[in-house]
Structure formats: C-alpha cells, structure tokens
Design an enzyme around this catalytic site. Structure first.
Site, short mmCIF file in Angstrom:
data_model
loop_
_atom_site.label_atom_id
_atom_site.label_comp_id
_atom_site.label_asym_id
_atom_site.label_seq_id
_atom_site.Cartn_x
_atom_site.Cartn_y
_atom_site.Cartn_z
N ASN A 1 -18.77 32.31 1.82
CA ASN A 1 -19.07 33.64 1.29
C ASN A 1 -17.77 34.43 1.12
O ASN A 1 -16.83 34.29 1.90
CB ASN A 1 -20.09 34.39 2.14
CG ASN A 1 -19.75 34.48 3.60
OD1 ASN A 1 -19.12 33.60 4.17
ND2 ASN A 1 -20.18 35.55 4.24
N ILE A 2 -17.73 35.22 0.08
CA ILE A 2 -16.54 36.01 -0.24
C ILE A 2 -17.01 37.44 -0.48
O ILE A 2 -17.67 37.72 -1.48
CB ILE A 2 -15.83 35.45 -1.49
CG1 ILE A 2 -15.47 33.96 -1.28
CG2 ILE A 2 -14.59 36.28 -1.81
CD1 ILE A 2 -15.01 33.24 -2.53
N CYS B 1 -22.35 34.68 -2.08
CA CYS B 1 -22.72 33.83 -0.94
C CYS B 1 -22.04 32.46 -1.03
O CYS B 1 -21.62 32.02 -2.11
CB CYS B 1 -24.22 33.59 -0.92
SG CYS B 1 -25.21 35.04 -0.62
N GLU C 1 -23.40 29.53 -0.83
CA GLU C 1 -24.13 28.56 -1.65
C GLU C 1 -23.81 28.72 -3.13
O GLU C 1 -23.63 27.76 -3.86
CB GLU C 1 -25.65 28.75 -1.46
CG GLU C 1 -26.14 28.54 -0.05
CD GLU C 1 -26.13 29.82 0.79
OE1 GLU C 1 -25.20 30.65 0.66
OE2 GLU C 1 -27.05 29.97 1.61
N CYS D 1 -30.28 32.89 0.73
CA CYS D 1 -30.95 34.13 0.28
C CYS D 1 -31.74 33.84 -1.00
O CYS D 1 -31.62 32.76 -1.59
CB CYS D 1 -29.92 35.23 0.04
SG CYS D 1 -29.04 35.09 -1.53
N1 THU Z 1 -24.62 34.96 3.08
C1 THU Z 1 -24.32 33.73 2.58
O1 THU Z 1 -23.18 33.44 2.20
N2 THU Z 1 -25.32 32.82 2.50
C2 THU Z 1 -26.56 32.98 3.03
O2 THU Z 1 -27.35 32.07 3.00
C3 THU Z 1 -26.93 34.27 3.63
C4 THU Z 1 -25.96 35.36 3.46
C5 THU Z 1 -23.52 35.91 3.23
C6 THU Z 1 -23.49 37.07 2.29
C7 THU Z 1 -22.72 38.10 3.09
O3 THU Z 1 -21.34 37.86 2.92
C8 THU Z 1 -23.07 37.78 4.53
O4 THU Z 1 -23.60 36.48 4.53
C9 THU Z 1 -24.09 38.73 5.14
O5 THU Z 1 -25.18 38.88 4.34
#
Ligand code: THU
Length: 133
Positions: free
Chosen positions: A42-43, A53, A55, A86
């Site tokens: 995630n960035i 995210c 994914e 998500c």
């Molecule tokens: N996030 C992800 O990268 N993947 C997920 O499956 C759930 C949420 C990240 C987005 C954000 O940077 C952090 O988690 C909190 O929501």
C-alpha cells in the site's frame, strides 16, 4: 510456485509499504497464468483518497506489463490478523480472474492462512460478462 512461496513474496513486499498515516502495512503477491509473480504494497498519500492498496499496486503492475490473467493472490498485513481485500480491490481482482477461479490467500502467518474465493468474498459481482448481456 507453491502457496508458501507466494506468501513469502507478499511478506517481503509488505516491508516496502508506505503507510505513515494509518501505520497499517500491507503486502500482496499475485501469480499470473504464465507463472510470473507481481508484488505490491500500500502507498498512502497526504491527500488520503490518493492512497492505493497493496492488491491494486500488484494488479496494475501485472496488467501494465501485459499480464491479464491472475490465478492466485496472497495478502498479508503487519497488523497480524487476517486482512481481506477491500471492496475496490475485490472488483479489480475479479476483472482479471477468468471464470472467477483465482485462489485468494488471506495470510496471518506462513502456516496460518485462509484460502478463499471470489464467490465467497464478492458474490453477485458485476463483470465484463454483464456488459455483454
Ligand atoms: N489496505 C490495503 O493495502 N489492502 C487491504 O486489503 C486493506 C487496506 C491499506 C490501505 C491503507 O493504506 C491502509 O491499508 C489502511 O486502510
């Protein structure tokens, strides 16, 4: 590529997460139909909506390199529990999962992960097939 190897790719990618706002670090690794692995983290962004995210980072890397069929994806977070994708990421995954046959690994640790499917986590999904009706 076995499941454990894919999980380890996801864990490694998690170390690159840029999550200064949530401190919720996520890693993902996806396998394409020809055996190529793409990873993502995630960035986040100070303009929160610009966050991507893990994914989707992995998915856009794969598609932009010409890989449009995903067969497996592993997702892991530093929180230590099971982290499910998500809603937006589920929708992106279904776009590139032929016949929804992708295997999804929700990883707590190498020997503690849930294997699930799109039918389970995104039932009744809207896909390109609906546009053809
Ligand atoms: N996030 C992800 O990268 N993947 C997920 O499956 C759930 C949420 C990240 C987005 C954000 O940077 C952090 O988690 C909190 O929501």
């Amino acid at each position: 590529m076995n499941n454990i190897e894919l999980i380890n790719y996801a864990k490694k990618a998690m170390n690159n997460a840029y999550a200064p706002y949530s401190n919720f670090c996520v890693g993902a690794a996806l396998l394409t139909d020809d055996g190529t692995v793409y990873t993502g983290c995630n960035i986040e962004n100070s303009s929160f909506g610009a966050t991507i995210c893990a994914e989707r980072t992995a998915a856009v890397k794969a598609v932009s390199e010409g890989h449009r069929r995903f067969t497996k994806i592993a997702i892991v977070s530093k929180a230590g529990g099971y982290t499910y994708p998500c809603g937006i990421c589920r929708q992106v995954i279904v776009e590139f999962a032929e016949d929804k046959d992708i295997k999804i690994f929700i990883v707590k640790s190498e020997d503690d992960y849930i294997e699930t499917t799109l039918d389970e986590i995104l039932p009744g999904s809207f896909t390109k097939k609906d546009l053809e009706k």
